[in-house]
Scaffold this active site. Structure first.
Site, PDB file in Angstrom:
ATOM      1  N   HIS A  84      -1.412  10.545  -2.445  1.00 43.92           N
ATOM      2  CA  HIS A  84      -1.504   9.092  -2.286  1.00 43.92           C
ATOM      3  C   HIS A  84      -0.307   8.614  -1.490  1.00 43.92           C
ATOM      4  CE1 HIS A  84      -2.825   5.070  -3.469  1.00 43.92           C
ATOM      5  NE2 HIS A  84      -1.541   4.777  -3.461  1.00 43.92           N
ATOM      6  N   LYS A 189      -4.538   4.520 -11.199  1.00 41.82           N
ATOM      7  CA  LYS A 189      -5.688   5.005 -10.413  1.00 41.82           C
ATOM      8  C   LYS A 189      -5.639   6.521 -10.271  1.00 41.82           C
ATOM      9  CE  LYS A 189      -4.644   1.733  -7.514  1.00 41.82           C
ATOM     10  NZ  LYS A 189      -4.465   0.579  -6.657  1.00 41.82           N
TER      11      LYS A 189
HETATM   12  N1  URA Z   1      -0.796   0.015  -3.797  1.00 43.05           N
HETATM   13  C1  URA Z   1      -1.419  -0.122  -4.980  1.00 43.05           C
HETATM   14  O1  URA Z   1      -2.433   0.504  -5.226  1.00 43.05           O
HETATM   15  N2  URA Z   1      -0.884  -0.964  -5.880  1.00 43.05           N
HETATM   16  C2  URA Z   1       0.238  -1.676  -5.661  1.00 43.05           C
HETATM   17  O2  URA Z   1       0.679  -2.407  -6.526  1.00 43.05           O
HETATM   18  C3  URA Z   1       0.877  -1.518  -4.418  1.00 43.05           C
HETATM   19  C4  URA Z   1       0.334  -0.655  -3.496  1.00 43.05           C
END
Ligand code: URA
Length: 432
Positions: A84, A189
Protein backbone atom coordinates in the site's frame (compact mmCIF):
# COMPACT_ATOMS: atom_id res chain seq x y z
CA UNK A 1 -26.02 4.19 25.28
CA UNK A 2 -23.35 6.25 23.52
CA UNK A 3 -23.01 9.97 24.41
CA UNK A 4 -20.85 11.52 21.68
CA UNK A 5 -20.67 14.95 23.35
CA UNK A 6 -19.06 13.39 26.44
CA UNK A 7 -16.43 11.63 24.35
CA UNK A 8 -15.72 14.83 22.39
CA UNK A 9 -15.27 16.70 25.68
CA UNK A 10 -13.09 13.95 27.15
CA UNK A 11 -10.78 14.11 24.11
CA UNK A 12 -10.84 17.89 24.00
CA UNK A 13 -9.56 17.90 27.60
CA UNK A 14 -6.77 15.46 26.69
CA UNK A 15 -8.33 12.40 28.33
CA UNK A 16 -7.98 8.79 27.19
CA UNK A 17 -11.12 6.99 26.05
CA UNK A 18 -12.20 3.65 27.34
CA UNK A 19 -11.58 1.37 24.29
CA UNK A 20 -15.10 -0.03 24.50
CA UNK A 21 -16.65 3.47 24.46
CA UNK A 22 -14.51 4.50 21.49
CA UNK A 23 -15.49 1.35 19.59
CA UNK A 24 -19.15 2.09 20.28
CA UNK A 25 -18.76 5.64 18.96
CA UNK A 26 -17.32 4.38 15.67
CA UNK A 27 -19.84 1.57 15.23
CA UNK A 28 -22.74 3.90 16.05
CA UNK A 29 -21.41 6.40 13.49
CA UNK A 30 -21.27 3.65 10.87
CA UNK A 31 -24.94 2.86 11.67
CA UNK A 32 -25.84 6.58 11.18
CA UNK A 33 -26.64 6.93 14.90
CA UNK A 34 -24.00 9.63 15.45
CA UNK A 35 -24.12 12.88 13.49
CA UNK A 36 -21.42 14.02 11.07
CA UNK A 37 -20.95 17.25 13.06
CA UNK A 38 -20.24 15.26 16.21
CA UNK A 39 -17.66 13.03 14.48
CA UNK A 40 -16.07 16.10 12.89
CA UNK A 41 -15.71 17.72 16.33
CA UNK A 42 -14.22 14.49 17.69
CA UNK A 43 -11.71 14.29 14.78
CA UNK A 44 -10.66 17.89 15.44
CA UNK A 45 -10.19 17.10 19.15
CA UNK A 46 -7.96 14.17 18.06
CA UNK A 47 -6.00 16.57 15.86
CA UNK A 48 -5.05 18.56 18.96
CA UNK A 49 -4.81 15.82 21.60
CA UNK A 50 -3.88 12.64 19.67
CA UNK A 51 -4.76 9.03 20.42
CA UNK A 52 -2.86 6.50 22.55
CA UNK A 53 -1.78 3.13 21.08
CA UNK A 54 -4.71 1.45 22.88
CA UNK A 55 -7.16 4.00 21.49
CA UNK A 56 -5.73 3.64 17.96
CA UNK A 57 -6.10 -0.14 18.20
CA UNK A 58 -9.69 0.21 19.44
CA UNK A 59 -10.48 2.60 16.57
CA UNK A 60 -8.88 0.28 13.98
CA UNK A 61 -10.62 -2.77 15.38
CA UNK A 62 -14.02 -1.03 15.41
CA UNK A 63 -13.56 0.10 11.81
CA UNK A 64 -12.80 -3.49 10.79
CA UNK A 65 -15.83 -4.75 12.74
CA UNK A 66 -18.09 -2.24 10.95
CA UNK A 67 -18.06 -4.49 7.85
CA UNK A 68 -17.00 -7.80 6.38
CA UNK A 69 -13.49 -9.17 6.41
CA UNK A 70 -11.61 -11.48 4.07
CA UNK A 71 -9.56 -14.45 5.22
CA UNK A 72 -7.31 -14.79 2.19
CA UNK A 73 -5.02 -17.26 3.95
CA UNK A 74 -7.95 -19.51 4.75
CA UNK A 75 -9.43 -19.19 1.25
CA UNK A 76 -6.12 -19.76 -0.56
CA UNK A 77 -4.43 -22.05 1.91
CA UNK A 78 -1.25 -19.96 1.89
CA UNK A 79 0.20 -16.64 2.92
CA UNK A 80 -0.79 -13.63 0.80
CA UNK A 81 1.14 -10.36 0.70
CA UNK A 82 -0.13 -6.85 0.10
CA UNK A 83 1.38 -3.45 -0.53
CA UNK A 84 0.00 0.00 0.00
CA UNK A 85 1.18 3.50 -0.72
CA UNK A 86 0.14 6.58 1.22
CA UNK A 87 -0.33 8.27 -2.17
CA UNK A 88 1.74 10.39 -4.48
CA UNK A 89 2.25 11.72 -8.00
CA UNK A 90 3.14 9.23 -10.74
CA UNK A 91 2.82 6.35 -8.30
CA UNK A 92 2.13 3.27 -10.41
CA UNK A 93 4.20 0.98 -8.16
CA UNK A 94 1.51 -1.60 -7.39
CA UNK A 95 0.89 -2.17 -11.11
CA UNK A 96 4.54 -3.14 -11.61
CA UNK A 97 5.02 -4.92 -8.29
CA UNK A 98 1.97 -7.24 -8.51
CA UNK A 99 3.06 -9.20 -11.59
CA UNK A 100 6.75 -9.27 -10.59
CA UNK A 101 5.95 -10.76 -7.20
CA UNK A 102 3.47 -13.19 -8.79
CA UNK A 103 6.14 -14.26 -11.29
CA UNK A 104 8.31 -15.11 -8.26
CA UNK A 105 5.55 -17.47 -7.07
CA UNK A 106 3.94 -15.29 -4.38
CA UNK A 107 0.26 -14.25 -4.62
CA UNK A 108 -0.46 -10.54 -4.27
CA UNK A 109 -4.08 -9.61 -3.64
CA UNK A 110 -4.81 -5.96 -3.28
CA UNK A 111 -7.67 -3.54 -2.92
CA UNK A 112 -6.89 -0.12 -4.33
CA UNK A 113 -8.51 3.29 -4.42
CA UNK A 114 -9.24 6.06 -6.87
CA UNK A 115 -7.34 9.31 -7.19
CA UNK A 116 -8.49 12.47 -5.50
CA UNK A 117 -6.87 15.89 -5.79
CA UNK A 118 -3.28 15.99 -7.00
CA UNK A 119 -2.61 12.28 -6.36
CA UNK A 120 -3.59 9.54 -8.80
CA UNK A 121 -5.35 6.29 -7.96
CA UNK A 122 -4.37 2.78 -9.07
CA UNK A 123 -7.93 1.91 -10.12
CA UNK A 124 -8.14 4.89 -12.48
CA UNK A 125 -4.82 3.89 -14.03
CA UNK A 126 -5.94 0.29 -14.53
CA UNK A 127 -9.24 1.42 -16.03
CA UNK A 128 -7.34 3.15 -18.82
CA UNK A 129 -6.74 -0.40 -20.12
CA UNK A 130 -9.68 -1.20 -22.44
CA UNK A 131 -11.94 -3.83 -20.87
CA UNK A 132 -10.21 -3.97 -17.47
CA UNK A 133 -12.65 -4.80 -14.66
CA UNK A 134 -11.87 -3.56 -11.15
CA UNK A 135 -14.96 -5.07 -9.57
CA UNK A 136 -14.51 -8.76 -8.86
CA UNK A 137 -16.56 -10.88 -6.48
CA UNK A 138 -14.69 -12.52 -3.60
CA UNK A 139 -14.93 -15.85 -5.46
CA UNK A 140 -13.43 -14.30 -8.62
CA UNK A 141 -10.68 -12.62 -6.58
CA UNK A 142 -9.71 -15.87 -4.89
CA UNK A 143 -9.88 -17.88 -8.15
CA UNK A 144 -7.69 -15.31 -9.90
CA UNK A 145 -5.16 -15.30 -7.06
CA UNK A 146 -5.00 -19.08 -7.29
CA UNK A 147 -4.66 -19.22 -11.09
CA UNK A 148 -2.78 -16.02 -11.96
CA UNK A 149 -1.21 -14.97 -8.63
CA UNK A 150 -2.21 -11.33 -8.82
CA UNK A 151 -5.45 -9.38 -8.50
CA UNK A 152 -5.97 -5.66 -7.93
CA UNK A 153 -9.58 -4.71 -7.30
CA UNK A 154 -11.73 -1.90 -5.93
CA UNK A 155 -12.63 -1.87 -2.28
CA UNK A 156 -16.00 -3.50 -1.78
CA UNK A 157 -18.70 -1.43 -0.06
CA UNK A 158 -18.82 -4.07 2.68
CA UNK A 159 -15.18 -3.76 3.68
CA UNK A 160 -14.54 -1.20 6.45
CA UNK A 161 -17.63 0.95 5.73
CA UNK A 162 -16.90 3.08 8.82
CA UNK A 163 -13.64 4.23 7.23
CA UNK A 164 -15.37 5.10 3.99
CA UNK A 165 -17.77 7.36 5.85
CA UNK A 166 -15.20 8.82 8.21
CA UNK A 167 -12.66 9.45 5.45
CA UNK A 168 -15.23 11.37 3.38
CA UNK A 169 -16.03 13.48 6.44
CA UNK A 170 -12.33 14.11 7.23
CA UNK A 171 -11.76 15.13 3.63
CA UNK A 172 -14.11 18.13 4.00
CA UNK A 173 -13.36 19.09 7.62
CA UNK A 174 -9.56 19.58 7.49
CA UNK A 175 -8.98 16.44 9.55
CA UNK A 176 -7.19 14.18 7.04
CA UNK A 177 -3.61 14.89 8.14
CA UNK A 178 -3.81 13.38 11.62
CA UNK A 179 -1.33 10.55 12.12
CA UNK A 180 -3.42 8.11 14.23
CA UNK A 181 -6.45 8.63 11.96
CA UNK A 182 -4.42 8.04 8.78
CA UNK A 183 -2.72 5.03 10.38
CA UNK A 184 -5.96 3.40 11.50
CA UNK A 185 -7.71 4.23 8.20
CA UNK A 186 -5.01 2.56 6.12
CA UNK A 187 -4.36 -0.34 8.47
CA UNK A 188 -8.05 -1.17 9.02
CA UNK A 189 -8.34 -1.76 5.25
CA UNK A 190 -5.13 -3.78 5.10
CA UNK A 191 -6.08 -5.94 8.08
CA UNK A 192 -9.66 -6.47 6.86
CA UNK A 193 -8.42 -7.52 3.41
CA UNK A 194 -6.55 -10.42 5.00
CA UNK A 195 -2.90 -10.16 3.91
CA UNK A 196 -0.38 -11.31 6.49
CA UNK A 197 2.75 -9.70 5.04
CA UNK A 198 2.33 -6.00 4.29
CA UNK A 199 4.73 -3.52 2.69
CA UNK A 200 3.74 0.11 3.21
CA UNK A 201 5.24 2.75 0.95
CA UNK A 202 5.16 5.93 3.02
CA UNK A 203 5.70 8.89 0.73
CA UNK A 204 7.69 11.87 1.98
CA UNK A 205 7.83 15.37 0.54
CA UNK A 206 6.06 18.07 -1.38
CA UNK A 207 3.60 15.73 -3.15
CA UNK A 208 2.77 13.61 -0.07
CA UNK A 209 0.73 13.86 3.16
CA UNK A 210 3.94 13.71 5.14
CA UNK A 211 6.21 16.59 4.21
CA UNK A 212 9.22 15.65 6.36
CA UNK A 213 11.11 12.42 6.98
CA UNK A 214 10.50 12.72 10.74
CA UNK A 215 6.72 12.99 10.26
CA UNK A 216 6.76 10.08 7.82
CA UNK A 217 8.71 7.98 10.33
CA UNK A 218 6.09 8.68 13.01
CA UNK A 219 3.29 7.56 10.64
CA UNK A 220 5.29 4.49 9.54
CA UNK A 221 5.93 3.42 13.13
CA UNK A 222 2.31 3.92 14.08
CA UNK A 223 1.08 1.79 11.14
CA UNK A 224 3.67 -0.88 11.78
CA UNK A 225 2.71 -1.04 15.47
CA UNK A 226 -0.98 -1.49 14.58
CA UNK A 227 -0.07 -4.31 12.17
CA UNK A 228 2.27 -6.06 14.57
CA UNK A 229 -0.25 -5.86 17.43
CA UNK A 230 -2.75 -7.50 15.05
CA UNK A 231 -0.28 -10.33 14.34
CA UNK A 232 0.81 -9.20 10.85
CA UNK A 233 4.31 -8.61 9.52
CA UNK A 234 4.80 -5.05 8.28
CA UNK A 235 7.71 -3.31 6.58
CA UNK A 236 7.50 0.42 5.80
CA UNK A 237 9.56 1.96 3.02
CA UNK A 238 9.96 5.72 3.36
CA UNK A 239 10.32 7.04 -0.18
CA UNK A 240 10.88 10.36 -1.90
CA UNK A 241 7.83 12.25 -3.17
CA UNK A 242 9.46 15.66 -3.62
CA UNK A 243 9.38 15.01 -7.35
CA UNK A 244 7.03 12.77 -9.39
CA UNK A 245 7.90 9.07 -9.35
CA UNK A 246 9.35 7.98 -12.69
CA UNK A 247 8.52 10.11 -15.69
CA UNK A 248 4.83 9.49 -16.35
CA UNK A 249 1.95 11.24 -14.56
CA UNK A 250 -1.49 10.41 -15.96
CA UNK A 251 -3.40 7.18 -16.27
CA UNK A 252 -2.56 5.55 -19.64
CA UNK A 253 0.91 7.12 -19.62
CA UNK A 254 1.57 5.41 -16.29
CA UNK A 255 0.39 2.05 -17.61
CA UNK A 256 2.97 2.35 -20.40
CA UNK A 257 5.65 3.14 -17.84
CA UNK A 258 4.65 0.33 -15.48
CA UNK A 259 4.78 -2.15 -18.38
CA UNK A 260 8.17 -0.80 -19.53
CA UNK A 261 9.47 -1.28 -15.99
CA UNK A 262 8.14 -4.83 -15.77
CA UNK A 263 10.17 -5.68 -18.88
CA UNK A 264 13.30 -3.96 -17.55
CA UNK A 265 13.06 -0.72 -19.46
CA UNK A 266 11.68 1.71 -16.88
CA UNK A 267 13.07 4.94 -15.42
CA UNK A 268 15.77 4.48 -12.80
CA UNK A 269 13.97 5.80 -9.70
CA UNK A 270 10.76 3.91 -10.39
CA UNK A 271 12.61 0.68 -11.24
CA UNK A 272 14.56 0.98 -7.99
CA UNK A 273 11.43 1.49 -5.89
CA UNK A 274 9.47 -1.29 -7.61
CA UNK A 275 12.31 -3.81 -7.16
CA UNK A 276 12.85 -2.78 -3.53
CA UNK A 277 9.15 -3.16 -2.78
CA UNK A 278 9.20 -6.61 -4.46
CA UNK A 279 12.28 -7.63 -2.46
CA UNK A 280 10.59 -6.73 0.84
CA UNK A 281 7.31 -8.40 -0.15
CA UNK A 282 9.14 -11.61 -1.09
CA UNK A 283 11.01 -11.48 2.22
CA UNK A 284 7.64 -11.34 4.04
CA UNK A 285 6.19 -14.19 1.95
CA UNK A 286 6.22 -17.92 2.65
CA UNK A 287 9.25 -18.44 0.36
CA UNK A 288 11.55 -18.21 3.39
CA UNK A 289 14.07 -15.87 1.76
CA UNK A 290 15.68 -12.62 2.86
CA UNK A 291 15.49 -9.18 1.22
CA UNK A 292 18.70 -9.64 -0.83
CA UNK A 293 17.51 -12.92 -2.27
CA UNK A 294 14.09 -11.32 -2.89
CA UNK A 295 15.77 -8.56 -4.87
CA UNK A 296 17.77 -11.11 -6.92
CA UNK A 297 14.63 -13.07 -7.76
CA UNK A 298 12.67 -9.93 -8.68
CA UNK A 299 15.48 -8.79 -11.00
CA UNK A 300 15.68 -12.27 -12.57
CA UNK A 301 11.97 -12.43 -13.55
CA UNK A 302 12.20 -8.95 -15.04
CA UNK A 303 15.27 -9.94 -17.05
CA UNK A 304 13.98 -13.28 -18.36
CA UNK A 305 10.54 -11.95 -19.39
CA UNK A 306 8.43 -13.99 -16.96
CA UNK A 307 7.31 -10.80 -15.18
CA UNK A 308 5.94 -9.44 -18.46
CA UNK A 309 4.12 -12.75 -19.12
CA UNK A 310 2.67 -12.51 -15.61
CA UNK A 311 1.52 -8.91 -16.32
CA UNK A 312 -0.21 -9.97 -19.55
CA UNK A 313 -1.90 -12.96 -17.87
CA UNK A 314 -3.14 -10.71 -15.07
CA UNK A 315 -4.53 -7.99 -17.33
CA UNK A 316 -6.31 -10.59 -19.50
CA UNK A 317 -7.70 -12.33 -16.40
CA UNK A 318 -9.41 -9.06 -15.40
CA UNK A 319 -10.83 -8.59 -18.91
CA UNK A 320 -8.25 -6.09 -20.20
CA UNK A 321 -6.18 -5.90 -23.36
CA UNK A 322 -2.48 -5.97 -22.36
CA UNK A 323 -1.30 -4.65 -25.74
CA UNK A 324 0.06 -1.11 -25.06
CA UNK A 325 -1.17 -0.06 -28.53
CA UNK A 326 -4.73 -0.38 -27.21
CA UNK A 327 -4.25 2.49 -24.72
CA UNK A 328 -5.90 5.79 -25.58
CA UNK A 329 -3.57 8.59 -26.71
CA UNK A 330 -4.05 12.32 -26.21
CA UNK A 331 -4.54 14.23 -29.50
CA UNK A 332 -2.27 17.15 -28.51
CA UNK A 333 1.35 16.82 -27.36
CA UNK A 334 3.39 19.85 -26.36
CA UNK A 335 7.03 20.03 -25.26
CA UNK A 336 7.97 22.06 -22.19
CA UNK A 337 11.32 23.69 -23.08
CA UNK A 338 14.04 24.47 -20.53
CA UNK A 339 14.19 28.25 -19.98
CA UNK A 340 18.01 28.26 -19.56
CA UNK A 341 21.13 26.10 -19.35
CA UNK A 342 21.67 24.55 -15.92
CA UNK A 343 20.87 21.72 -13.53
CA UNK A 344 17.34 20.78 -12.51
CA UNK A 345 16.99 21.74 -8.83
CA UNK A 346 13.46 20.53 -8.33
CA UNK A 347 10.40 19.20 -10.12
CA UNK A 348 7.55 20.02 -7.72
CA UNK A 349 5.52 16.84 -7.36
CA UNK A 350 2.42 18.63 -6.15
CA UNK A 351 2.57 21.18 -8.99
CA UNK A 352 2.95 18.45 -11.65
CA UNK A 353 0.11 16.50 -10.02
CA UNK A 354 -2.11 19.57 -10.12
CA UNK A 355 -1.14 20.23 -13.76
CA UNK A 356 -2.20 16.66 -14.63
CA UNK A 357 -5.42 17.17 -12.67
CA UNK A 358 -6.17 20.35 -14.66
CA UNK A 359 -5.53 18.46 -17.91
CA UNK A 360 -8.28 16.06 -16.82
CA UNK A 361 -6.20 13.12 -15.53
CA UNK A 362 -7.60 13.37 -12.00
CA UNK A 363 -10.75 14.36 -10.17
CA UNK A 364 -11.52 17.27 -7.88
CA UNK A 365 -14.61 15.65 -6.41
CA UNK A 366 -15.44 11.99 -6.09
CA UNK A 367 -18.02 12.16 -8.89
CA UNK A 368 -15.75 13.73 -11.58
CA UNK A 369 -14.79 11.49 -14.50
CA UNK A 370 -11.16 11.17 -15.60
CA UNK A 371 -9.59 11.47 -19.04
CA UNK A 372 -7.32 8.43 -19.26
CA UNK A 373 -5.17 9.70 -22.13
CA UNK A 374 -3.92 13.03 -20.78
CA UNK A 375 -1.02 13.78 -18.45
CA UNK A 376 2.61 14.80 -18.28
CA UNK A 377 5.89 13.07 -19.09
CA UNK A 378 8.72 14.55 -16.99
CA UNK A 379 11.86 13.77 -19.00
CA UNK A 380 14.22 15.85 -16.83
CA UNK A 381 14.44 15.00 -13.14
CA UNK A 382 16.28 16.52 -10.17
CA UNK A 383 20.04 16.64 -10.81
CA UNK A 384 19.80 16.38 -14.62
CA UNK A 385 21.83 18.85 -16.68
CA UNK A 386 19.82 20.64 -19.39
CA UNK A 387 20.46 23.18 -22.15
CA UNK A 388 18.08 26.04 -22.90
CA UNK A 389 15.35 24.74 -25.20
CA UNK A 390 15.78 21.05 -24.23
CA UNK A 391 12.52 19.24 -23.52
CA UNK A 392 12.08 19.24 -19.76
CA UNK A 393 8.72 17.55 -20.11
CA UNK A 394 5.88 16.84 -22.51
CA UNK A 395 2.23 17.71 -21.92
CA UNK A 396 -0.42 15.33 -23.32
CA UNK A 397 -3.70 17.21 -23.65
CA UNK A 398 -7.21 16.89 -25.06
CA UNK A 399 -7.09 20.29 -26.84
CA UNK A 400 -4.83 23.26 -27.55
CA UNK A 401 -6.17 25.51 -24.80
CA UNK A 402 -5.60 22.95 -22.04
CA UNK A 403 -2.18 22.13 -23.55
CA UNK A 404 -1.17 25.81 -23.26
CA UNK A 405 -2.24 25.95 -19.63
CA UNK A 406 -0.52 22.62 -18.96
CA UNK A 407 2.80 23.79 -20.41
CA UNK A 408 2.71 26.90 -18.23
CA UNK A 409 1.88 24.91 -15.09
CA UNK A 410 4.56 22.26 -15.70
CA UNK A 411 7.19 24.89 -16.46
CA UNK A 412 6.37 26.55 -13.12
CA UNK A 413 6.99 23.20 -11.38
CA UNK A 414 10.60 23.13 -12.64
CA UNK A 415 13.45 25.04 -11.07
CA UNK A 416 16.70 25.14 -13.08
CA UNK A 417 19.80 26.55 -11.35
CA UNK A 418 23.58 26.46 -11.47
CA UNK A 419 24.68 24.07 -8.73
CA UNK A 420 23.94 20.36 -8.65
CA UNK A 421 21.39 19.71 -5.84
CA UNK A 422 22.32 17.23 -3.06
CA UNK A 423 21.91 13.64 -4.25
CA UNK A 424 18.88 11.88 -2.84
CA UNK A 425 17.87 8.33 -3.76
CA UNK A 426 14.28 7.14 -3.94
CA UNK A 427 14.47 4.99 -0.77
CA UNK A 428 15.02 7.25 2.25
CA UNK A 429 14.60 4.78 5.11
CA UNK A 430 13.10 1.43 6.09
CA UNK A 431 11.03 0.89 9.24
CA UNK A 432 10.40 -2.72 10.16
N1 URA B 1 -5.29 7.03 2.78
C1 URA B 1 -6.25 6.40 3.48
O1 URA B 1 -6.72 5.35 3.09
N2 URA B 1 -6.67 6.97 4.62
C2 URA B 1 -6.19 8.13 5.10
O2 URA B 1 -6.60 8.57 6.16
C3 URA B 1 -5.18 8.77 4.36
C4 URA B 1 -4.75 8.19 3.19
Amino acid sequence: MIRPAELIEEKREGGEHDPQALAELILAYARDEVHDYQMAAWCMAVYFKGLSGAETDALTDAMIRSGETLDLHGLLGRKVVDKHSTGGVGDKTSIAVGPIVAACGVPLGKMSGRGLGHTGGTLDKLESIPGFRVELSTEELVAQLREVGVAIVGQTADLVPADKKLYALRDVTATVDIVPLIASSIMSKKLAAGAEGIVLDVKVGDGAFMRTLDDARVLAEEMRDIGVRAGREVTCLLTDMDQPLGRAVGNALEIHEARDTIRGDGPEDFTELALDACAHLLALSDLGIDVDEGRRRAEAVVQDGTALESYERWIRAQGGDPDPASLDQAPVRRPVPAPRDGVVQRVGARAVGLAALELGAGRRTKTDSVDHAVGVLCFAKRGDTVLAGDDLAEVHARDDASADRGVEAVLAAYEVGDEAPPERGILLDVVG
